[in-house]
Design a protein around this motif. Structure first.
Motif, PDB file in Angstrom:
ATOM      1  N   SER A  85       0.843  -1.195   0.000  1.00  0.00           N
ATOM      2  CA  SER A  85       0.000   0.000   0.000  1.00  0.00           C
ATOM      3  C   SER A  85       0.882   1.250   0.000  1.00  0.00           C
ATOM      4  N   ASP A  88       3.552   1.361   2.560  1.00  0.00           N
ATOM      5  CA  ASP A  88       4.721   0.497   2.364  1.00  0.00           C
ATOM      6  C   ASP A  88       5.697   1.067   1.340  1.00  0.00           C
ATOM      7  N   PRO A 138      -5.905  -4.655  -4.165  1.00  0.00           N
ATOM      8  CA  PRO A 138      -5.208  -4.548  -2.882  1.00  0.00           C
ATOM      9  C   PRO A 138      -3.696  -4.655  -3.042  1.00  0.00           C
ATOM     10  N   ASN A 139      -2.989  -3.834  -2.304  1.00  0.00           N
ATOM     11  CA  ASN A 139      -1.523  -3.889  -2.245  1.00  0.00           C
ATOM     12  C   ASN A 139      -0.858  -3.729  -3.612  1.00  0.00           C
ATOM     13  N   ARG A 140      -1.437  -2.850  -4.424  1.00  0.00           N
ATOM     14  CA  ARG A 140      -0.853  -2.539  -5.732  1.00  0.00           C
ATOM     15  C   ARG A 140      -0.800  -1.025  -5.923  1.00  0.00           C
ATOM     16  N   PHE A 141      -0.421  -0.299  -4.858  1.00  0.00           N
ATOM     17  CA  PHE A 141      -0.454   1.160  -4.901  1.00  0.00           C
ATOM     18  C   PHE A 141       0.415   1.739  -6.014  1.00  0.00           C
TER      19      PHE A 141
END
Length: 246
Positions: A85, A88, A138-141
């Motif tokens: 995210s 991170d 999700p978690n692919r910012f």
């Protein structure tokens, strides 16, 4: 119909594996004169076309590659998938993601366009993703932000040169089977405690119950590179197994 790319010169980045390699093989089969490139020259072994090393993050390397290929079709496939995210992401991660996933396309297009314009036309195909401005994941910012930028870049190039015979489109896949994808499954499996659970999580987000093959994406690149798509420009072409349509 065989020979759909007959007489066209095609430059492909990141052609060593995955979608890039499948596209190089498909282009050769359709009669194109293919220039397959990768940062790692060894990955290009076995391709039945001209191959050479190209660093999409280096202006001199890009210019030399374009001068060598003089492409009618440019397929920008180089890219990297970051995990995490916004909390991170480091400044270095963010800068690297945009340099490889977006700035590399700026380099190649800027280098290839003058020759295309001089020859009276060309087709540019950029690799974006369904994870972009199309849909969030999700978690692919960093990845989602860069791939959204690719859509904007594509539309801008298309509208600026539409009267001069240049077409520019991008492809927005869902999850595609490739060596890099298996690496991501393995990394997620280490977090989840099971490779099988990670695989199930990736597959579960695809409504068709499977991930795409690289050859399925390559077939769309062939279409966009060929004259069959002569009336198509400036669009993100979604090929995601129904992921974004839910």
């Amino acid at each position: 119909m065989p020979g759909r790319l007959e007489g066209k010169r095609a430059l492909i980045t990141a052609a060593g594996q995955g979608i890039g390699r499948a596209t190089a093989e498909a282009f050769v089969a359709e009669g194109a004169e293919v220039f397959a490139t990768d940062l790692d020259l060894a990955l290009l072994d076995g391709l039945d076309c001209e191959t050479f090393a190209l660093d999409a993050r280096d202006d001199a390397s890009v210019r030399a590659g374009v001068d060598r290929a003089q492409p009618d079709v440019l397929f920008n496939c180089a890219g990297f998938v970051h995990h995490g995210s916004v909390l991170d992401a480091t400044d270095d991660d963010f800068a690297f993601g945009f340099d490889l996933n977006v700035h590399s396309m700026f380099r190649t297009i800027r280098a290839a366009l003058p020759g295309m314009l001089e020859r009276g036309g060309g087709s540019i195909v950029n690799m974006s993703s369904a994870c972009s401005s199309v849909i969030g994941a999700p978690n692919r910012f960093i990845y989602g932000a860069t791939k959204a930028a690719v859509i904007g870049l594509t539309k801008s190039v298309a509208v600026d040169f539409i009267k001069q015979g240049i077409r520019c489109n991008c492809i927005c896949p869902g999850t595609v089977e490739s060596p890099s994808w298996h690496d991501r499954v393995k990394a997620l499996g280490e977090e989840m405690g099971s490779y099988d659970k990670a695989m199930e999580a990736f597959v579960a987000r695809q409504p068709m119950g499977r991930v795409a093959t690289a050859a399925e994406i390559a077939a769309l690149v062939v279409y966009l590179g060929s004259d069959e798509s002569a009336f198509t420009t400036g669009h993100p072409h979604i090929i995601d197994g129904g992921w974004s349509g839910q």
